[in-house]
Design a protein around this motif. Structure first.
Motif, PDB file in Angstrom:
ATOM      1  N   CYS A 124       0.889  -1.192  -0.146  1.00  0.00           N
ATOM      2  CA  CYS A 124       0.030   0.040   0.081  1.00  0.00           C
ATOM      3  C   CYS A 124       0.980   1.169   0.280  1.00  0.00           C
ATOM      4  O   CYS A 124       0.283   2.390  -0.292  1.00  0.00           O
ATOM      5  CB  CYS A 124      -1.125  -0.003   1.077  1.00  0.00           C
ATOM      6  N   GLY A 125       2.146   1.119   0.486  1.00  0.00           N
ATOM      7  CA  GLY A 125       3.094   2.222   0.210  1.00  0.00           C
ATOM      8  C   GLY A 125       3.811   2.447  -0.935  1.00  0.00           C
ATOM      9  O   GLY A 125       4.774   3.121  -1.181  1.00  0.00           O
ATOM     10  N   ARG A 126       3.513   1.435  -1.843  1.00  0.00           N
ATOM     11  CA  ARG A 126       4.231   1.589  -3.075  1.00  0.00           C
ATOM     12  C   ARG A 126       3.719   2.170  -4.180  1.00  0.00           C
ATOM     13  O   ARG A 126       2.276   2.661  -4.059  1.00  0.00           O
ATOM     14  CB  ARG A 126       4.357  -0.014  -3.599  1.00  0.00           C
ATOM     15  N   SER A 127       4.098   2.392  -5.405  1.00  0.00           N
ATOM     16  CA  SER A 127       3.653   2.939  -6.723  1.00  0.00           C
ATOM     17  C   SER A 127       3.826   1.754  -7.651  1.00  0.00           C
ATOM     18  O   SER A 127       4.643   0.856  -7.636  1.00  0.00           O
ATOM     19  CB  SER A 127       4.269   3.947  -6.987  1.00  0.00           C
ATOM     20  N   PHE A 128       2.819   1.638  -8.489  1.00  0.00           N
ATOM     21  CA  PHE A 128       2.517   0.788  -9.410  1.00  0.00           C
ATOM     22  C   PHE A 128       2.347   1.390 -11.000  1.00  0.00           C
ATOM     23  O   PHE A 128       1.529   2.535 -10.883  1.00  0.00           O
ATOM     24  CB  PHE A 128       1.352  -0.171  -9.241  1.00  0.00           C
ATOM     25  N   THR A 129       3.096   1.083 -11.981  1.00  0.00           N
ATOM     26  CA  THR A 129       2.847   1.685 -13.359  1.00  0.00           C
ATOM     27  C   THR A 129       2.678   0.650 -14.321  1.00  0.00           C
ATOM     28  O   THR A 129       2.973  -0.481 -14.237  1.00  0.00           O
ATOM     29  CB  THR A 129       4.136   2.245 -13.464  1.00  0.00           C
ATOM     30  N   GLU A 130       1.966   0.985 -15.350  1.00  0.00           N
ATOM     31  CA  GLU A 130       1.837   0.257 -16.490  1.00  0.00           C
ATOM     32  C   GLU A 130       1.737   1.300 -17.893  1.00  0.00           C
ATOM     33  O   GLU A 130       1.266   2.360 -17.756  1.00  0.00           O
ATOM     34  CB  GLU A 130       0.287  -0.416 -16.377  1.00  0.00           C
ATOM     35  N   THR A 131       2.413   0.791 -18.839  1.00  0.00           N
ATOM     36  CA  THR A 131       2.732   1.603 -19.902  1.00  0.00           C
ATOM     37  C   THR A 131       1.775   1.146 -20.986  1.00  0.00           C
ATOM     38  O   THR A 131       1.807   0.046 -21.280  1.00  0.00           O
ATOM     39  CB  THR A 131       4.329   1.622 -20.327  1.00  0.00           C
ATOM     40  N   ILE A 132       0.971   2.004 -21.519  1.00  0.00           N
ATOM     41  CA  ILE A 132       0.125   1.453 -22.727  1.00  0.00           C
ATOM     42  C   ILE A 132       0.593   2.393 -23.900  1.00  0.00           C
ATOM     43  O   ILE A 132       1.194   3.515 -23.826  1.00  0.00           O
ATOM     44  CB  ILE A 132      -1.352   2.026 -22.363  1.00  0.00           C
ATOM     45  N   HIS A 133       0.181   1.960 -25.175  1.00  0.00           N
ATOM     46  CA  HIS A 133       0.626   2.892 -26.294  1.00  0.00           C
ATOM     47  C   HIS A 133      -0.759   3.090 -27.358  1.00  0.00           C
ATOM     48  O   HIS A 133      -1.535   2.167 -27.412  1.00  0.00           O
ATOM     49  CB  HIS A 133       1.575   1.782 -27.282  1.00  0.00           C
ATOM     50  N   VAL A 134      -0.877   4.380 -27.446  1.00  0.00           N
ATOM     51  CA  VAL A 134      -2.013   4.836 -28.088  1.00  0.00           C
ATOM     52  C   VAL A 134      -1.522   5.641 -29.202  1.00  0.00           C
ATOM     53  O   VAL A 134      -0.406   6.048 -29.451  1.00  0.00           O
ATOM     54  CB  VAL A 134      -3.179   5.789 -27.252  1.00  0.00           C
ATOM     55  N   PRO A 135      -2.299   5.927 -30.500  1.00  0.00           N
ATOM     56  CA  PRO A 135      -2.109   6.570 -31.513  1.00  0.00           C
ATOM     57  C   PRO A 135      -1.762   7.974 -31.240  1.00  0.00           C
ATOM     58  O   PRO A 135      -2.643   8.529 -30.559  1.00  0.00           O
ATOM     59  CB  PRO A 135      -3.213   6.365 -32.646  1.00  0.00           C
ATOM     60  N   PHE A 136      -0.636   8.684 -31.880  1.00  0.00           N
ATOM     61  CA  PHE A 136      -0.764   9.955 -31.743  1.00  0.00           C
ATOM     62  C   PHE A 136      -2.064  10.777 -32.581  1.00  0.00           C
ATOM     63  O   PHE A 136      -2.565  10.134 -33.499  1.00  0.00           O
ATOM     64  CB  PHE A 136       0.445  10.552 -32.574  1.00  0.00           C
ATOM     65  N   GLY A 137      -2.262  11.931 -31.776  1.00  0.00           N
ATOM     66  CA  GLY A 137      -3.533  12.490 -32.390  1.00  0.00           C
ATOM     67  C   GLY A 137      -4.873  12.078 -31.676  1.00  0.00           C
ATOM     68  O   GLY A 137      -5.785  12.491 -32.036  1.00  0.00           O
ATOM     69  N   SER A 138      -4.774  11.270 -30.772  1.00  0.00           N
ATOM     70  CA  SER A 138      -5.859  10.865 -29.933  1.00  0.00           C
ATOM     71  C   SER A 138      -6.439  11.674 -28.923  1.00  0.00           C
ATOM     72  O   SER A 138      -5.544  12.366 -28.287  1.00  0.00           O
ATOM     73  CB  SER A 138      -5.299   9.346 -29.185  1.00  0.00           C
ATOM     74  N   GLN A 139      -7.656  11.527 -28.572  1.00  0.00           N
ATOM     75  CA  GLN A 139      -8.257  12.199 -27.443  1.00  0.00           C
ATOM     76  C   GLN A 139      -8.648  11.115 -26.629  1.00  0.00           C
ATOM     77  O   GLN A 139      -9.401  10.083 -26.844  1.00  0.00           O
ATOM     78  CB  GLN A 139      -9.447  13.031 -27.916  1.00  0.00           C
ATOM     79  N   CYS A 140      -8.357  11.085 -25.345  1.00  0.00           N
ATOM     80  CA  CYS A 140      -8.531  10.086 -24.362  1.00  0.00           C
ATOM     81  C   CYS A 140      -9.016  10.366 -22.947  1.00  0.00           C
ATOM     82  O   CYS A 140      -9.383  11.540 -22.698  1.00  0.00           O
ATOM     83  CB  CYS A 140      -7.025   9.390 -23.932  1.00  0.00           C
ATOM     84  N   GLU A 141      -9.633   9.449 -22.475  1.00  0.00           N
ATOM     85  CA  GLU A 141     -10.393   9.662 -21.158  1.00  0.00           C
ATOM     86  C   GLU A 141     -10.136   8.286 -20.209  1.00  0.00           C
ATOM     87  O   GLU A 141     -10.172   7.242 -20.709  1.00  0.00           O
ATOM     88  CB  GLU A 141     -11.966   9.554 -21.309  1.00  0.00           C
TER      89      GLU A 141
END
Length: 332
Positions: A124-141
């Motif tokens: 609970c004191g750590r940080s967790f990361t995940e990398t994703i890849h999306v097209p340039f020019g995208s609008q995201c939510e």
């Protein structure tokens, strides 16, 4: 629809596009694409929700995609002992939980991460990361569903970064208890490479910088200017941020900035394709606005006329960086 590692290379078009969310076609796209989301090797999945399957594209290696890293940290710890038996946690050990997370860009889901309970308090004191890849020019939510146990809801922060450097300023960041949805945009690749050196806000669609970057990504000329030379597109970016601030009384945003951009509200003059004069007509905007600091990107500006336009706030000190400026009019 599922990524085959053998064909995940440029020769085979990254398995015909199946390894990346922006190019995959088929009903099984993204299924089984994440074996340990956010690097969590051991977790308890909350199946009380109706959406508990994991979806993602951890094998996406297409260099034409924009890398985004999502970070989870600052977890609240559940330690209401009187609720442990009710929740089935008879050992009475404190725990924390991530929210359910969903990332969609331009109508495509790139990550679905269900609510996960972390039973090891040290996690609970750590940080967790995940990398994703999306097209340039995208609008995201990015949307979240805050986890609640009895009367207590467990917050944590969630941040989105461009690339994999979480020490840089995030694109967007917030506490899931305060903000369940984070919207952001990813400009075209060239614009991203040039503009992010000047502002991390180009990804945030709620800012003038983000609105300007999104506009430039779709105006039909900025990508060409960017490839020709960064100074050309930096000048156009500065003008577009100014427009985002006050909304000029014009609809001429497609022309090159030296050939009719912003008329009749704005008049520009250029020397050697660089803006040397910027004159706003009186009452040129639809709304009150601020003078953006980005005007210093007009490095060859010799004349600046902003008079009679009811700008709010103070004059940015960055105007002092306009070393070629000979004439400045700011009076009402």
């Amino acid at each position: 629809g599922r990524c085959n590692p053998y064909f995940n290379n440029q020769v085979y078009g990254w398995d015909g596009g199946d390894c990346c969310g922006g190019t995959c076609k088929g009903p099984e796209c993204g299924l089984g694409g994440l074996s340990a989301p956010f690097g969590i090797e051991s977790y308890e999945q909350d199946t009380s929700t109706d959406a508990f399957s994991v979806l993602g594209y951890v094998s996406c290696e297409d260099p034409s995609m924009a890398p985004l890293t999502i970070e989870l940290k600052d977890f609240d710890v559940f330690n209401l002992t009187e609720w442990y038996v009710v929740l089935g946690n008879e050992d009475g050990d404190p725990f924390c939980s991530s929210a359910a997370i969903n990332v969609r860009c331009s109508g495509v889901t790139y990550l679905h991460f269900p609510q996960y309970i972390l039973n090891n308090e040290s996690d609970c004191g750590r940080s967790f990361t995940e990398t994703i890849h999306v097209p340039f020019g995208s609008q995201c939510e990015l949307s979240t569903n805050i986890p609640c146990f009895g009367p207590y809801c467990l917050n944590h922060t969630i941040s989105v970064y461009y690339g994999d450097d979480t020490s840089s300023p995030p694109i967007r960041s917030g506490n899931i208890g305060d903000e369940s949805r984070l919207s952001f945009g990813v400009p075209s690749e060239c614009l991203t490479d040039v503009l992010r050196n000047y502002s991390s806000s180009i990804f945030d669609l709620s800012t003038h910088q983000g609105q300007a970057a999104s506009s430039l990504s779709n105006d039909g000329i900025s990508e060409f200017l960017c490839s020709e030379g960064p100074n050309l597109v930096l000048e156009r970016y500065a003008l577009t941020v100014l427009n985002a601030s006050v909304h000029f009384k014009s609809s001429n945003w497609e022309p090159y900035q030296c050939h009719g951009w912003g008329i009749p509200a704005v008049n520009t003059a250029c020397t050697n394709f660089s803006v040397t004069s910027l004159v706003l007509e009186p009452d040129a905007g639809f709304q009150l606005g601020t003078i953006p600091t980005e005007l210093f990107l007009l490095s060859n500006l010799q004349e600046l006329v902003l008079r009679s336009n009811n700008f709010t706030s103070t004059i940015p000190t960055e105007i002092g960086l306009l070393t070629s400026l000979e004439s400045l009019e700011l009076w009402e």
